[in-house]
Design an enzyme around this catalytic site. Structure first.
Site, PDB file in Angstrom:
ATOM      1  N   ALA A  60       3.568 -70.765  -6.369  1.00 44.25           N
ATOM      2  CA  ALA A  60       3.410 -71.621  -7.615  1.00 44.25           C
ATOM      3  C   ALA A  60       2.359 -70.709  -8.511  1.00 44.25           C
ATOM      4  O   ALA A  60       1.620 -69.757  -8.031  1.00 44.25           O
ATOM      5  CB  ALA A  60       2.425 -72.754  -7.147  1.00 44.25           C
TER       6      ALA A  60
ATOM      7  N   GLU B  47      13.772 -72.033  -0.049  1.00 46.83           N
ATOM      8  CA  GLU B  47      14.522 -73.085  -0.706  1.00 46.83           C
ATOM      9  C   GLU B  47      14.186 -73.288  -2.111  1.00 46.83           C
ATOM     10  O   GLU B  47      12.856 -73.333  -2.168  1.00 46.83           O
ATOM     11  CB  GLU B  47      14.622 -74.505  -0.097  1.00 46.83           C
ATOM     12  CG  GLU B  47      15.491 -74.338   1.834  1.00 46.83           C
ATOM     13  CD  GLU B  47      14.602 -75.220   2.562  1.00 46.83           C
ATOM     14  OE1 GLU B  47      13.341 -75.413   2.447  1.00 46.83           O
ATOM     15  OE2 GLU B  47      15.148 -75.191   3.689  1.00 46.83           O
TER      16      GLU B  47
ATOM     17  N   ASN C  88      15.853 -75.606 -10.809  1.00 49.00           N
ATOM     18  CA  ASN C  88      14.896 -74.625 -11.387  1.00 49.00           C
ATOM     19  C   ASN C  88      15.531 -73.395 -11.537  1.00 49.00           C
ATOM     20  O   ASN C  88      15.556 -72.305 -10.814  1.00 49.00           O
ATOM     21  CB  ASN C  88      13.953 -74.387 -10.077  1.00 49.00           C
ATOM     22  CG  ASN C  88      12.618 -73.814 -10.570  1.00 49.00           C
ATOM     23  OD1 ASN C  88      12.648 -73.063 -11.528  1.00 49.00           O
ATOM     24  ND2 ASN C  88      11.577 -73.997  -9.770  1.00 49.00           N
TER      25      ASN C  88
ATOM     26  N   TYR D  45      14.378 -65.111  -8.006  1.00 49.31           N
ATOM     27  CA  TYR D  45      14.862 -64.790  -6.856  1.00 49.31           C
ATOM     28  C   TYR D  45      16.062 -63.999  -6.681  1.00 49.31           C
ATOM     29  O   TYR D  45      16.026 -62.935  -5.746  1.00 49.31           O
ATOM     30  CB  TYR D  45      14.986 -65.841  -5.910  1.00 49.31           C
ATOM     31  CG  TYR D  45      13.984 -66.921  -5.980  1.00 49.31           C
ATOM     32  CD1 TYR D  45      12.495 -66.300  -5.448  1.00 49.31           C
ATOM     33  CD2 TYR D  45      13.969 -68.246  -5.838  1.00 49.31           C
ATOM     34  CE1 TYR D  45      11.417 -66.973  -5.402  1.00 49.31           C
ATOM     35  CE2 TYR D  45      12.761 -69.073  -5.801  1.00 49.31           C
ATOM     36  CZ  TYR D  45      11.389 -68.341  -5.436  1.00 49.31           C
ATOM     37  OH  TYR D  45      10.398 -69.241  -5.456  1.00 49.31           O
TER      38      TYR D  45
END
Length: 159
Positions: free
Chosen positions: A82, A115, A120, A127
Site C-alpha cells: 500500500a 493476489e 486493479n 507486477y
C-alpha cells in the site's frame, strides 16, 4: 544541476526500513485510505513475526507506504502493498516492491506469490513489469465495499 543540488536530491530519496511495532497506527491510516476494503488494525498487527518480511517506505521523514510479506521455506507471499493516495504515481510502489524482492532473494526465496483485485489494473501492470505472471483466477475472492465479491488474479514471480 551542481554537485550540491545532486547531493540534496539524493538525500531526499525515499528510504526503506523494516516495519517496527510502533509503526502500525501509521500503517493502518495508509491502509484505510489506499484500499477499497482495508484490513483492520488487528489484522495488520497479526501479520508480523519471524516468518514475515515487512517493509515501510519513508519519504520526507514520514511513512508513505508499506509491504507485508510472509515467507515459508523457499517461497513468499506478498499479502499487502500500500502507498498512501497522495504519494501514488511517484514510483514508490515499484521502489518498495523491488527492495522487497531483493531482500527475499538474499534470504534464498525462489518464488514470490500474490493476489490482486482483477479490477486493479495499475497494480497488475506494476507486477507484470516486475516479472510477475498470471497463474490463476480466484473467483469471488475479494469483498466489494457495497457488497458482492470480486475475482483475484493470482500472480507469481521467480526470483
Amino acid at each position: 544541476m551542481n554537485f550540491g543540488d545532486k547531493f540534496n536530491k539524493l538525500n531526499n530519496m525515499p528510504q526503506i526500513f523494516p516495519v517496527e511495532a510502533d509503526d502500525f497506527d501509521c500503517l493502518y491510516e495508509i491502509e484505510r485510505h489506499a484500499h477499497l476494503v482495508p484490513w483492520s488494525l488487528a489484522t495488520l498487527k497479526n501479520n508480523q513475526g519471524e516468518r514475515y518480511l515487512n517493509l515501510k517506505l519513508v519519504d520526507a521523514r514520514r511513512i508513505v507506504g508499506f509491504a507485508v510479506c510472509q515467507t515459508v521455506l523457499d517461497e513468499a507471499t506478498l499479502f499487502n502493498l500500500a502507498v498512501e493516495p497522495a504519494s501514488q504515481g511517484k514510483g514508490f510502489g515499484k521502489i518498495l516492491l523491488n527492495k522487497l524482492m531483493g531482500e527475499l532473494r538474499k534470504k534464498g526465496i525462489q518464488i514470490l506469490w500474490l493476489e490482486v483485485r482483477e479490477s486493479n489494473s495499475i497494480a497488475r501492470r506494476l507486477y507484470e513489469k516486475q516479472g510477475f505472471n498470471e497463474v490463476d483466477i480466484r473467483k469471488n475472492y475479494y469483498p466489494k465495499p457495497n457488497g458482492g465479491r470480486e475475482n483475484a488474479v493470482v500472480m507469481a514471480c521467480y526470483l
